[in-house]
Design a protein around this motif. Structure first.
Motif, short mmCIF file in Angstrom:
data_model
loop_
_atom_site.label_atom_id
_atom_site.label_comp_id
_atom_site.label_asym_id
_atom_site.label_seq_id
_atom_site.Cartn_x
_atom_site.Cartn_y
_atom_site.Cartn_z
N THR A 1 0.81 -1.21 0.00
CA THR A 1 0.00 0.00 0.00
C THR A 1 0.84 1.26 0.00
O THR A 1 0.59 2.18 -0.75
CB THR A 1 -0.94 0.01 1.22
OG1 THR A 1 -1.73 -1.17 1.18
CG2 THR A 1 -1.85 1.21 1.21
N GLY A 2 1.86 1.33 0.83
CA GLY A 2 2.66 2.53 0.96
C GLY A 2 3.43 2.91 -0.27
O GLY A 2 3.86 4.03 -0.43
N SER A 3 3.66 1.97 -1.20
CA SER A 3 4.48 2.27 -2.37
C SER A 3 3.63 2.56 -3.60
O SER A 3 4.15 2.59 -4.70
CB SER A 3 5.45 1.12 -2.64
OG SER A 3 4.73 -0.04 -2.99
N ARG A 4 2.36 2.80 -3.44
CA ARG A 4 1.49 3.09 -4.57
C ARG A 4 1.75 4.50 -5.06
O ARG A 4 1.86 5.43 -4.29
CB ARG A 4 0.03 2.91 -4.18
CG ARG A 4 -0.24 1.51 -3.69
CD ARG A 4 -1.32 0.73 -4.27
NE ARG A 4 -2.09 1.31 -5.32
CZ ARG A 4 -3.38 1.10 -5.46
NH1 ARG A 4 -4.01 0.36 -4.60
NH2 ARG A 4 -4.04 1.62 -6.46
N HIS A 5 1.81 4.62 -6.37
CA HIS A 5 2.09 5.90 -7.00
C HIS A 5 0.86 6.40 -7.75
O HIS A 5 -0.11 5.66 -7.96
CB HIS A 5 3.28 5.77 -7.94
CG HIS A 5 4.55 5.49 -7.21
ND1 HIS A 5 5.32 6.47 -6.65
CD2 HIS A 5 5.17 4.31 -6.91
CE1 HIS A 5 6.36 5.93 -6.05
NE2 HIS A 5 6.29 4.62 -6.19
N LYS A 6 0.91 7.63 -8.19
CA LYS A 6 -0.22 8.26 -8.85
C LYS A 6 -0.71 7.44 -10.04
O LYS A 6 -1.90 7.33 -10.28
CB LYS A 6 0.15 9.68 -9.30
CG LYS A 6 -1.03 10.41 -9.92
CD LYS A 6 -0.70 11.82 -10.30
CE LYS A 6 -1.94 12.47 -10.91
NZ LYS A 6 -1.68 13.82 -11.36
N ASP A 7 0.21 6.83 -10.77
CA ASP A 7 -0.16 6.04 -11.94
C ASP A 7 -1.02 4.83 -11.59
O ASP A 7 -1.67 4.26 -12.47
CB ASP A 7 1.10 5.56 -12.68
CG ASP A 7 1.89 6.71 -13.27
OD1 ASP A 7 1.32 7.82 -13.42
OD2 ASP A 7 3.08 6.51 -13.58
N ASP A 8 -1.03 4.43 -10.33
CA ASP A 8 -1.83 3.29 -9.89
C ASP A 8 -3.30 3.66 -9.69
O ASP A 8 -4.12 2.79 -9.41
CB ASP A 8 -1.30 2.73 -8.56
CG ASP A 8 0.11 2.17 -8.70
OD1 ASP A 8 0.50 1.78 -9.81
OD2 ASP A 8 0.82 2.13 -7.68
N PHE A 9 -3.61 4.94 -9.82
CA PHE A 9 -4.97 5.43 -9.58
C PHE A 9 -5.54 6.03 -10.86
O PHE A 9 -4.81 6.34 -11.79
CB PHE A 9 -4.96 6.48 -8.45
CG PHE A 9 -4.53 5.93 -7.13
CD1 PHE A 9 -5.45 5.40 -6.25
CD2 PHE A 9 -3.18 5.89 -6.79
CE1 PHE A 9 -5.05 4.87 -5.04
CE2 PHE A 9 -2.77 5.36 -5.59
CZ PHE A 9 -3.71 4.85 -4.71
N SER A 10 -6.84 6.21 -10.86
CA SER A 10 -7.52 6.78 -12.01
C SER A 10 -7.00 8.19 -12.31
O SER A 10 -6.66 8.94 -11.41
CB SER A 10 -9.03 6.85 -11.73
OG SER A 10 -9.69 7.49 -12.79
N LYS A 11 -6.98 8.53 -13.57
CA LYS A 11 -6.58 9.88 -13.97
C LYS A 11 -7.72 10.86 -13.72
O LYS A 11 -7.49 12.05 -13.54
CB LYS A 11 -6.17 9.90 -15.44
CG LYS A 11 -4.94 9.03 -15.68
CD LYS A 11 -4.25 9.37 -16.95
CE LYS A 11 -3.08 8.46 -17.24
NZ LYS A 11 -2.20 8.14 -16.18
N ASP A 12 -8.94 10.36 -13.67
CA ASP A 12 -10.11 11.18 -13.37
C ASP A 12 -10.11 11.49 -11.88
O ASP A 12 -10.09 10.58 -11.04
CB ASP A 12 -11.39 10.44 -13.76
CG ASP A 12 -12.64 11.20 -13.36
OD1 ASP A 12 -12.85 12.30 -13.89
OD2 ASP A 12 -13.38 10.68 -12.49
N ALA A 13 -10.13 12.78 -11.54
CA ALA A 13 -10.04 13.21 -10.13
C ALA A 13 -11.16 12.64 -9.27
O ALA A 13 -10.93 12.27 -8.12
CB ALA A 13 -10.01 14.74 -10.05
#
Length: 187
Positions: free
Chosen positions: A4-16
């Motif tokens: 969990t702690g190493s998740r980066h922005k690319d791991d999440f939706s681009k839609d806010a």
């Protein structure tokens, strides 16, 4: 899968909007716990948590992803807490929500916050000076490494390591004064 702690922005939706929902689901507990640690008040912690996620939503597209998402959210949380509390960490005993509102149903978050507050070790941590409380909390409770703590509180990493070292020594002395650890097993 990454921790969990190493998740980066690319791991999440681009839609806010979608990213906000993902962030709240994954990091909601750590944000509210961190806010509670700083404020000592569950109601203020909930307000700060909402403000953190509102700020994250507004800044999602401008967040470059130089740090992990958890570090970014922790930084936002720490900054909002410091602003709201003027770095007045635990100068008074935390208010128990149950005593304020009789007959109120305790939520899962409130129960988790209550467990944190009652933690024996945490009570000893709270007797330490502010910078050491913060270092121990962010390292052991928020599960950030020294680089992430350095980013979150805008302090050089060497200073963070020094604070952790000194905090551990002080905590050992504090616990030893109380005679809590007798046989190495805490009893």
């Amino acid at each position: 899968m990454k921790p969990t702690g190493s998740r980066h922005k690319d791991d999440f939706s681009k839609d806010a909007t979608q990213a906000l929902e993902q962030l709240m689901n994954e990091f909601g507990t750590i944000v509210i716990r961190t806010a509670f640690f700083y404020t000592g008040d569950a109601h203020i912690a909930e307000d700060i948590s909402q403000e953190v996620f509102l700020r994250a939503y507004r800044k999602w597209n401008s967040f470059r992803g130089d740090s992990t998402v958890k570090t970014w959210l922790t930084t936002i949380t720490v900054n909002i807490c410091r602003d709201k509390m003027s770095v007045r960490m635990f100068t008074e005993q935390p208010t128990e929500p149950g005593k304020l509102e009789l007959g109120r149903t305790i939520s899962v978050e409130d129960e988790a916050l209550e467990r944190i507050k009652k933690s024996e070790v945490l009570q000893h941590v709270l007797r330490l000076p502010l910078p050491y409380q913060e270092a121990l909390y962010l390292y052991y409770y928020a599960d950030l490494n020294t680089r992430e703590i350095s980013e979150a509180i805008s302090t050089p990493e060497g200073t963070v390591r020094n604070k952790l070292h000194r905090a551990r020594e002080m905590l050992a002395r504090e616990i030893g004064k109380e005679g809590i650890i007798h046989d190495g097993y805490g009893s």
